[in-house]
Design an enzyme around this catalytic site. Structure first.
Site, PDB file in Angstrom:
ATOM      1  N   HIS A  20       1.120  -1.260   0.057  1.00 26.23           N
ATOM      2  CA  HIS A  20      -0.058   0.054  -0.066  1.00 26.23           C
ATOM      3  C   HIS A  20       0.815   1.146   0.010  1.00 26.23           C
ATOM      4  O   HIS A  20       1.497   1.539   0.977  1.00 26.23           O
ATOM      5  CB  HIS A  20      -0.893  -0.113   1.326  1.00 26.23           C
ATOM      6  CG  HIS A  20      -2.178   0.797   1.207  1.00 26.23           C
ATOM      7  ND1 HIS A  20      -3.115   0.389   0.267  1.00 26.23           N
ATOM      8  CD2 HIS A  20      -2.537   1.859   2.038  1.00 26.23           C
ATOM      9  CE1 HIS A  20      -4.061   1.416   0.576  1.00 26.23           C
ATOM     10  NE2 HIS A  20      -3.833   2.098   1.493  1.00 26.23           N
ATOM     11  N   LYS A 165      -9.981   6.309  -3.850  1.00 25.41           N
ATOM     12  CA  LYS A 165      -9.174   7.537  -3.206  1.00 25.41           C
ATOM     13  C   LYS A 165      -7.544   7.108  -3.872  1.00 25.41           C
ATOM     14  O   LYS A 165      -7.265   5.996  -3.762  1.00 25.41           O
ATOM     15  CB  LYS A 165      -9.021   7.608  -1.883  1.00 25.41           C
ATOM     16  CG  LYS A 165      -8.098   8.160  -0.997  1.00 25.41           C
ATOM     17  CD  LYS A 165      -8.505   8.594   0.343  1.00 25.41           C
ATOM     18  CE  LYS A 165      -7.341   8.373   1.409  1.00 25.41           C
ATOM     19  NZ  LYS A 165      -7.922   9.027   2.769  1.00 25.41           N
ATOM     20  N   LYS A 167      -3.490   7.594  -3.733  1.00 24.69           N
ATOM     21  CA  LYS A 167      -2.490   8.050  -3.085  1.00 24.69           C
ATOM     22  C   LYS A 167      -1.402   8.823  -3.758  1.00 24.69           C
ATOM     23  O   LYS A 167      -0.667   8.019  -4.859  1.00 24.69           O
ATOM     24  CB  LYS A 167      -1.857   6.894  -2.163  1.00 24.69           C
ATOM     25  CG  LYS A 167      -2.897   6.605  -1.071  1.00 24.69           C
ATOM     26  CD  LYS A 167      -2.995   7.533  -0.068  1.00 24.69           C
ATOM     27  CE  LYS A 167      -3.532   6.944   1.247  1.00 24.69           C
ATOM     28  NZ  LYS A 167      -3.710   7.962   2.247  1.00 24.69           N
ATOM     29  N   ASP A 196      -5.216  11.580  -2.302  1.00 24.38           N
ATOM     30  CA  ASP A 196      -4.869  12.085  -0.882  1.00 24.38           C
ATOM     31  C   ASP A 196      -3.390  12.405  -1.111  1.00 24.38           C
ATOM     32  O   ASP A 196      -2.489  11.347  -1.394  1.00 24.38           O
ATOM     33  CB  ASP A 196      -5.026  11.027  -0.227  1.00 24.38           C
ATOM     34  CG  ASP A 196      -4.625  11.331   1.456  1.00 24.38           C
ATOM     35  OD1 ASP A 196      -4.026  12.384   1.552  1.00 24.38           O
ATOM     36  OD2 ASP A 196      -5.086  10.572   2.314  1.00 24.38           O
ATOM     37  N   GLU A 222      -7.291  15.677  -0.713  1.00 25.26           N
ATOM     38  CA  GLU A 222      -7.031  15.562   0.699  1.00 25.26           C
ATOM     39  C   GLU A 222      -5.658  15.932   1.286  1.00 25.26           C
ATOM     40  O   GLU A 222      -4.792  15.567   0.527  1.00 25.26           O
ATOM     41  CB  GLU A 222      -7.289  14.064   1.038  1.00 25.26           C
ATOM     42  CG  GLU A 222      -7.324  13.555   2.568  1.00 25.26           C
ATOM     43  CD  GLU A 222      -7.755  12.163   2.699  1.00 25.26           C
ATOM     44  OE1 GLU A 222      -8.448  11.829   2.053  1.00 25.26           O
ATOM     45  OE2 GLU A 222      -7.416  11.664   3.916  1.00 25.26           O
ATOM     46  N   ASP A 247      -7.349  16.254   6.647  1.00 25.59           N
ATOM     47  CA  ASP A 247      -6.936  14.973   7.640  1.00 25.59           C
ATOM     48  C   ASP A 247      -6.038  15.143   8.530  1.00 25.59           C
ATOM     49  O   ASP A 247      -6.666  15.234   9.868  1.00 25.59           O
ATOM     50  CB  ASP A 247      -6.691  13.960   6.234  1.00 25.59           C
ATOM     51  CG  ASP A 247      -6.516  12.586   7.167  1.00 25.59           C
ATOM     52  OD1 ASP A 247      -6.967  12.463   8.243  1.00 25.59           O
ATOM     53  OD2 ASP A 247      -5.997  11.614   6.434  1.00 25.59           O
ATOM     54  N   LYS A 271     -11.502  11.084  11.712  1.00 25.43           N
ATOM     55  CA  LYS A 271     -11.202   9.688  12.302  1.00 25.43           C
ATOM     56  C   LYS A 271     -11.332   9.542  13.631  1.00 25.43           C
ATOM     57  O   LYS A 271     -10.790  10.478  14.423  1.00 25.43           O
ATOM     58  CB  LYS A 271      -9.612   9.680  11.806  1.00 25.43           C
ATOM     59  CG  LYS A 271      -9.420   9.581  10.312  1.00 25.43           C
ATOM     60  CD  LYS A 271      -8.095   9.497  10.054  1.00 25.43           C
ATOM     61  CE  LYS A 271      -7.885   9.215   8.346  1.00 25.43           C
ATOM     62  NZ  LYS A 271      -6.321   9.217   8.041  1.00 25.43           N
ATOM     63  N   GLU A 325     -14.492   5.807   4.308  1.00 26.49           N
ATOM     64  CA  GLU A 325     -13.553   5.078   3.448  1.00 26.49           C
ATOM     65  C   GLU A 325     -13.293   3.759   4.597  1.00 26.49           C
ATOM     66  O   GLU A 325     -12.119   3.324   4.742  1.00 26.49           O
ATOM     67  CB  GLU A 325     -12.155   5.803   3.305  1.00 26.49           C
ATOM     68  CG  GLU A 325     -11.762   6.607   4.493  1.00 26.49           C
ATOM     69  CD  GLU A 325     -10.408   7.338   4.267  1.00 26.49           C
ATOM     70  OE1 GLU A 325     -10.213   7.665   3.318  1.00 26.49           O
ATOM     71  OE2 GLU A 325      -9.690   7.561   5.275  1.00 26.49           O
TER      72      GLU A 325
HETATM   73  C1  MUC Z   1      -5.123   8.486   5.093  1.00 27.71           C
HETATM   74  O1  MUC Z   1      -4.222   9.487   4.959  1.00 27.71           O
HETATM   75  O2  MUC Z   1      -6.204   8.793   4.698  1.00 27.71           O
HETATM   76  C2  MUC Z   1      -6.895   6.015   4.779  1.00 27.71           C
HETATM   77  C3  MUC Z   1      -7.032   5.363   3.659  1.00 27.71           C
HETATM   78  C4  MUC Z   1      -5.824   4.978   3.203  1.00 27.71           C
HETATM   79  O3  MUC Z   1      -5.699   4.157   2.170  1.00 27.71           O
HETATM   80  O4  MUC Z   1      -4.904   5.281   3.980  1.00 27.71           O
HETATM   81  C5  MUC Z   1      -5.307   5.909   5.067  1.00 27.71           C
HETATM   82  C6  MUC Z   1      -4.674   7.173   5.564  1.00 27.71           C
HETATM   83 MG    MG Z   2      -5.707  11.265   4.565  1.00 25.43          MG
END
Ligand code: MUC
Ligand code: MG
Length: 384
Positions: A20, A165, A167, A196, A222, A247, A271, A325
């Site tokens: 991941h 989402k 990254k 994000d 994000e 976040d 969160k 999520e």
């Molecule tokens: C984050 O920063 O949001 C939430 C979903 C994901 O894949 O990583 C997290 C952390």
């Molecule tokens: Mg995040």
């Protein structure tokens, strides 16, 4: 009055189904810190404290969560009245600075025990659920656009997710935009695409990163800049057509109030872990609501246990404008619950049943446990 007899803390390490890839680390396993509070009437409350990538995401690690609970929070709670979670939360907050994830794990176990003794679910305890299920996003973070596209197409075909989402933030901004554009082009209007950045951009990167993402039709951006850069977040929020989500900038009601009053986000990723527990997460949602800021149910990639508790909280929030999520349990190679959380029709379902609505599979817990520690007033033993 059932008092608190023992508090057990267990670290579990469970592999992820694939790497991941986040801006600050690549996860190949997740470490859940499980807290089990045993009360004098025999009842049990269970909670979870989980972070991401050791110390790369925030200032708590699995080991620090374990120590904060075992060495500092548990001794405060021994023999205390288990039937007044609000008083216990206050006491913990007065004695333990920071450490929101450790506090959240304990608080979750307190509410779970309290609800179970009343034969109620957590959502019933919090005044009643407004929804039985909620939209659930999936994170595309394999690191390769082709793999991400294949993964997304499978999710859409099986009706598991149609919100994704991505990254980003690890590569130069231009490459990130090309990567997002390739995925957006392949998926078209079948899905909502969000990104994000996990704080990776400077304000100058973010100015043109946000404009580029707007051009390719991204729905949500994000945490584009550092959590502490509230003025930069406010500038981006004011200048962008695409919604900006906070976040890492949110660590409970006090910071949420600061972000809201600076208009430094359009949406809050709320969160439970970062907020310092279920109660404070509800307060962050209330602040968002009162400030005209959208709410999104965020995760720290918890197991089914922490996910279940969060689902009960977000079942009760007035609004959940951007969905959630809560896919954590699907990212791991194994399930640690007796009955997994249910996903289907692009939704995640709030587990029915008392307390958090789920039960740990103790064979799995014993299989994946790295370390554990019990605090009962006599033993301060760490058991490997
Ligand atoms: C984050 O920063 O949001 C939430 C979903 C994901 O894949 O990583 C997290 C952390
Ligand atoms: Mg995040």
């Amino acid at each position: 009055m059932p008092h608190i007899d023992t508090i057990e803390v267990i670290i579990l390490d469970v592999p992820t189904i694939r790497g991941h890839v986040l801006a600050m680390t690549t996860m190949r396993k997740q470490s859940f810190v499980i807290v089990r509070i045993r009360f004098s009437d025999g009842s049990l409350g269970t909670g979870e404290g989980t972070t991401i990538g050791g110390l790369s995401y925030c200032s708590e690690s699995p080991e620090s969560i374990c120590s904060a609970v075992h060495d500092y929070i548990a001794p405060l709670l021994l023999k205390a009245d288990g039937d007044n979670p609000n008083a216990l939360i206050s006491m913990i907050e007065r004695s333990v600075r920071g450490n929101p994830i450790a506090r959240a794990a304990v608080e979750m176990a307190l509410w779970d025990g309290y609800a179970r003794r009343r034969n109620m679910s957590l959502s019933a305890l919090f005044g009643g659920a407004l929804r039985a299920s909620m939209p659930v996003a999936w994170t595309l973070a394999s690191g390769a656009a082709e793999t991400d596209i294949e993964e997304a197409q499978e999710m859409i075909a099986s009706r598991r997710h149609n919100i994704f989402k991505l990254k980003i933030g690890k590569r130069p901004v231009r490459h990130d935009i090309e990567h997002v554009a390739a995925i957006k082009t392949a998926l078209g209007d079948q899905a909502s695409i969000r990104v994000d950045v996990n704080q990776a951009w400077s304000l100058t990167d973010a100015r043109w990163g946000v404009a580029g993402l707007d051009e390719i039709g991204i729905d949500l951006i994000e945490q584009p800049v550092a959590a502490t850069e509230i003025a930069a977040m406010a500038e981006l929020t004011a200048g962008s057509r695409v919604a900006i989500m906070a976040d890492e900038a949110l660590s409970g009601p006090v910071t949420a109030q600061k972000v809201a009053s600076a208009r430094a986000a359009d949406v809050f990723a709320v969160k439970v872990m970062q907020s310092g527990g279920l109660k404070r997460a509800q307060e962050v949602c209330a602040l968002a609501n009162a400030s005209g800021i959208g709410v999104y149910g965020g995760t720290m990639l918890e197991s089914g246990l922490g996910t279940a508790a969060a689902l009960h909280v977000f079942a009760c929030t007035d609004r959940l404008d951007w969905g959630s999520e809560f896919f954590g349990p699907l990212l791991f190679t194994d399930e640690i619950l007796q009955q997994p959380i249910r996903y289907g029709d692009f939704h995640v379902h709030v587990p029915l049943g008392i307390g958090n609505g789920v039960e740990l599979d103790m064979d799995k817990v014993n299989f994946y446990r790295r370390d554990s520690a019990i605090c009962d007033g006599r033993t301060v033993a760490k058991v490997s």
